[in-house]
Write a protein that holds these residues in place. Structure first.
Motif, PDB file in Angstrom:
ATOM      1  N   UNK A   1      -2.468  -2.946  11.555  1.00  0.00           N
ATOM      2  CA  UNK A   1      -3.735  -3.196  11.115  1.00  0.00           C
ATOM      3  C   UNK A   1      -3.905  -4.474   9.948  1.00  0.00           C
ATOM      4  N   UNK A   2      -2.768  -4.603   9.744  1.00  0.00           N
ATOM      5  CA  UNK A   2      -2.496  -5.699   8.478  1.00  0.00           C
ATOM      6  C   UNK A   2      -2.653  -7.088   9.125  1.00  0.00           C
ATOM      7  N   UNK A   3      -2.879  -7.278  10.426  1.00  0.00           N
ATOM      8  CA  UNK A   3      -2.695  -8.605  11.214  1.00  0.00           C
ATOM      9  C   UNK A   3      -4.058  -9.014  11.209  1.00  0.00           C
ATOM     10  N   UNK A   4      -4.317  -9.371   9.805  1.00  0.00           N
ATOM     11  CA  UNK A   4      -5.785 -10.290   9.608  1.00  0.00           C
ATOM     12  C   UNK A   4      -5.345 -11.856   9.025  1.00  0.00           C
ATOM     13  N   UNK A   5      -6.419 -12.807   9.150  1.00  0.00           N
ATOM     14  CA  UNK A   5      -6.325 -13.820   8.650  1.00  0.00           C
ATOM     15  C   UNK A   5      -6.729 -13.699   7.160  1.00  0.00           C
ATOM     16  N   UNK A   6      -6.198 -13.409   6.265  1.00  0.00           N
ATOM     17  CA  UNK A   6      -6.246 -12.824   4.901  1.00  0.00           C
ATOM     18  C   UNK A   6      -6.911 -14.035   3.958  1.00  0.00           C
ATOM     19  N   UNK A   7      -6.562 -15.302   4.131  1.00  0.00           N
ATOM     20  CA  UNK A   7      -6.882 -16.509   3.528  1.00  0.00           C
ATOM     21  C   UNK A   7      -7.770 -17.548   4.327  1.00  0.00           C
ATOM     22  N   UNK A   8      -7.727 -17.269   5.789  1.00  0.00           N
ATOM     23  CA  UNK A   8      -8.362 -18.054   6.620  1.00  0.00           C
ATOM     24  C   UNK A   8      -9.863 -17.711   7.355  1.00  0.00           C
ATOM     25  N   UNK A   9      -9.960 -16.386   6.898  1.00  0.00           N
ATOM     26  CA  UNK A   9     -11.265 -15.679   7.315  1.00  0.00           C
ATOM     27  C   UNK A   9     -12.228 -15.682   6.167  1.00  0.00           C
ATOM     28  N   UNK A  10     -13.260 -16.321   6.205  1.00  0.00           N
ATOM     29  CA  UNK A  10     -14.235 -15.961   5.056  1.00  0.00           C
ATOM     30  C   UNK A  10     -14.413 -14.545   4.708  1.00  0.00           C
ATOM     31  N   UNK A  11     -14.871 -13.727   5.727  1.00  0.00           N
ATOM     32  CA  UNK A  11     -15.178 -12.492   5.545  1.00  0.00           C
ATOM     33  C   UNK A  11     -14.021 -11.762   4.951  1.00  0.00           C
ATOM     34  N   UNK A  12     -12.724 -11.911   5.442  1.00  0.00           N
ATOM     35  CA  UNK A  12     -11.512 -11.306   4.817  1.00  0.00           C
ATOM     36  C   UNK A  12     -11.162 -11.889   3.453  1.00  0.00           C
ATOM     37  N   UNK A  13     -11.488 -13.338   3.234  1.00  0.00           N
ATOM     38  CA  UNK A  13     -10.772 -14.188   2.284  1.00  0.00           C
ATOM     39  C   UNK A  13     -11.640 -13.449   1.039  1.00  0.00           C
ATOM     40  N   UNK A  14     -12.928 -13.104   1.143  1.00  0.00           N
ATOM     41  CA  UNK A  14     -13.473 -12.446   0.070  1.00  0.00           C
ATOM     42  C   UNK A  14     -12.826 -11.255  -0.577  1.00  0.00           C
ATOM     43  N   UNK A  15     -12.506 -10.286   0.158  1.00  0.00           N
ATOM     44  CA  UNK A  15     -11.702  -9.323  -0.175  1.00  0.00           C
ATOM     45  C   UNK A  15     -10.325  -9.451  -0.803  1.00  0.00           C
ATOM     46  N   UNK A  16      -9.787 -10.466  -0.173  1.00  0.00           N
ATOM     47  CA  UNK A  16      -8.542 -10.912  -0.760  1.00  0.00           C
ATOM     48  C   UNK A  16      -8.724 -11.491  -2.280  1.00  0.00           C
ATOM     49  N   UNK A  17      -9.631 -12.337  -2.424  1.00  0.00           N
ATOM     50  CA  UNK A  17     -10.031 -12.843  -3.589  1.00  0.00           C
ATOM     51  C   UNK A  17     -10.368 -11.673  -4.823  1.00  0.00           C
ATOM     52  N   UNK A  18     -11.167 -10.774  -4.252  1.00  0.00           N
ATOM     53  CA  UNK A  18     -11.555  -9.610  -5.089  1.00  0.00           C
ATOM     54  C   UNK A  18     -10.373  -8.789  -5.452  1.00  0.00           C
ATOM     55  N   UNK A  19      -9.376  -8.540  -4.482  1.00  0.00           N
ATOM     56  CA  UNK A  19      -8.187  -7.690  -4.672  1.00  0.00           C
ATOM     57  C   UNK A  19      -7.573  -8.503  -5.772  1.00  0.00           C
ATOM     58  N   UNK A  20      -7.323  -9.541  -5.853  1.00  0.00           N
ATOM     59  CA  UNK A  20      -6.366 -10.434  -6.966  1.00  0.00           C
ATOM     60  C   UNK A  20      -7.152 -10.202  -8.146  1.00  0.00           C
ATOM     61  N   UNK A  21      -8.164 -10.584  -8.030  1.00  0.00           N
ATOM     62  CA  UNK A  21      -9.072 -10.555  -9.593  1.00  0.00           C
ATOM     63  C   UNK A  21      -8.936  -8.984  -9.971  1.00  0.00           C
ATOM     64  N   UNK A  22      -9.241  -7.941  -9.171  1.00  0.00           N
ATOM     65  CA  UNK A  22      -9.287  -6.770  -9.869  1.00  0.00           C
ATOM     66  C   UNK A  22      -7.846  -6.374 -10.359  1.00  0.00           C
ATOM     67  N   UNK A  23      -6.820  -6.859  -9.630  1.00  0.00           N
ATOM     68  CA  UNK A  23      -5.389  -6.653  -9.966  1.00  0.00           C
ATOM     69  C   UNK A  23      -5.061  -7.289 -11.276  1.00  0.00           C
ATOM     70  N   UNK A  24      -5.773  -8.421 -11.810  1.00  0.00           N
ATOM     71  CA  UNK A  24      -5.388  -9.083 -12.703  1.00  0.00           C
ATOM     72  C   UNK A  24      -6.157  -8.671 -13.755  1.00  0.00           C
ATOM     73  N   UNK A  25      -7.421  -8.205 -13.692  1.00  0.00           N
ATOM     74  CA  UNK A  25      -8.302  -8.094 -14.749  1.00  0.00           C
ATOM     75  C   UNK A  25      -8.425  -6.325 -15.076  1.00  0.00           C
ATOM     76  N   UNK A  26      -7.808  -5.474 -14.528  1.00  0.00           N
ATOM     77  CA  UNK A  26      -7.877  -4.258 -14.871  1.00  0.00           C
ATOM     78  C   UNK A  26      -7.270  -3.529 -16.183  1.00  0.00           C
ATOM     79  N   UNK A  27      -6.255  -4.439 -16.274  1.00  0.00           N
ATOM     80  CA  UNK A  27      -5.230  -4.412 -17.637  1.00  0.00           C
ATOM     81  C   UNK A  27      -6.028  -4.079 -18.737  1.00  0.00           C
ATOM     82  N   UNK A  28      -6.886  -5.115 -19.047  1.00  0.00           N
ATOM     83  CA  UNK A  28      -7.348  -5.354 -20.342  1.00  0.00           C
ATOM     84  C   UNK A  28      -8.358  -4.213 -20.723  1.00  0.00           C
ATOM     85  N   UNK A  29      -9.296  -4.244 -19.581  1.00  0.00           N
ATOM     86  CA  UNK A  29     -10.309  -3.374 -19.579  1.00  0.00           C
ATOM     87  C   UNK A  29      -9.890  -1.898 -19.544  1.00  0.00           C
ATOM     88  N   UNK A  30      -8.739  -1.459 -19.112  1.00  0.00           N
ATOM     89  CA  UNK A  30      -8.011  -0.215 -19.287  1.00  0.00           C
ATOM     90  C   UNK A  30      -7.700   0.206 -20.615  1.00  0.00           C
TER      91      UNK A  30
END
Length: 294
Positions: free
Chosen positions: A144-173
């Motif tokens: 199920x992971x066989x997706x174009x994570x950075x090549x498909x705009x719909x999937x890329x949005x969630x890739x960007x969001x994942x990285x953003x949340x991963x990097x920003x959650x620590x300070x808010x925590x």
């Protein structure tokens, strides 16, 4: 006493003066200059330019479909980033504070992403999306992971969001944890004696008493999400095509990357500034009214 107050005032001014000069030189003056150039057709290079009034603003909002698309994509990202980052940070803060041991270990583990620069951590995620996940997807269990994570705009949005949340959650925590630690113990004990469930504790005691932290964290995530640039640039470059282009990338493209329309880009920057100003003012005003004191 008057002499002492005068000396104290002078010393305070001298302490504040360097920071004020830097603030004036690198923020206030450029902002005023940008506001002026937004009413001109200056290309950023020539000494001469013409005054065009509000034409740049009209063109940006009415005729520039790429700018409107960037606004919509940024708005979608802001909503998701604010919700997911704050919810996850609050949940982590509640879970860690409920523990009796190893709080420091968990704080360190979840804060570690904030110790890396955005570019370095983003390139790490590019490797994960382009090498690690495709390798995993070759196995039937992870097909199920066989997706174009950075090549498909719909999937890329969630890739960007994942990285953003991963990097920003620590300070808010950490902010939420500090607010939770500030809740008076006697209120918790009284609620427990009265038979309050964990849900009731969260709804009627914890959330109302950390409302000031919610205001701060949502304000921070709103500002940072609207101004996001480096993370998206390093992950997708705004592509494929312009599928993941945010407002800041559109502005810089207009000003420097071949177009050389500095005045037009300044108008777009002013529009972004006004959007952030209005939304954050509404957010702070509404949430300040909900804050209570212990």
């Amino acid at each position: 006493m008057t002499s002492r107050r005068r000396k104290a005032t002078v010393s305070l001014i001298l302490f504040v003066l360097p920071a004020f000069v830097l603030y004036l030189l690198f923020l206030v003056i450029p902002m005023l200059q940008g506001s002026y150039y937004s009413f001109t057709d200056w290309n950023g290079l020539n000494r001469t330019y013409g005054f065009v009034g509000i034409q740049n603003f009209v063109e940006a909002l009415r005729d520039d479909r790429y700018f409107r698309t960037a606004i919509l994509f940024t708005a979608k990202y802001v909503v998701c980033a604010v919700i997911f980052t704050n919810v996850l940070a609050l949940l982590l803060a509640l879970l860690i504070e409920s523990r009796t041991r190893a709080k420091g270990l968990f704080r360190t583990v979840f804060f570690m992403p904030n110790m890396l620069s955005v570019i370095i951590s983003t390139f790490m995620w590019v490797f994960v999306f382009s090498k690690v996940i495709p390798a995993l997807s070759e196995h039937a269990l992870f097909g199920f992971l066989d997706l174009s994570w950075l090549g498909d705009p719909k999937v890329s949005f969630w890739s960007i969001l994942l990285v953003s949340v991963w990097g920003g959650v620590g300070t808010l925590m950490l902010i939420y944890m500090s607010a939770i630690q500030g809740i008076p113990q006697h209120l918790k004990e009284a609620a427990i004696i009265d038979g309050a469930t964990p849900f009731h504790m969260l709804r009627y005691i914890t959330l109302p008493l950390i409302a000031h932290a919610l205001t701060i964290c949502i304000f921070l995530t709103l500002n940072s999400s609207f101004k996001i640039y480096d993370l998206v640039y390093a992950l997708t470059g705004g592509g494929p095509g312009r599928g993941t282009q945010v407002i800041t990338m559109n502005i810089l493209e207009e000003a420097y990357q071949g177009n050389n329309r500095y005045g037009y880009a300044s108008a777009k920057a002013i529009i972004l500034f006004l959007i952030i100003l209005v939304i954050t003012m509404i957010q702070v005003t509404v949430m300040k009214k909900r804050e209570v004191e212990a």
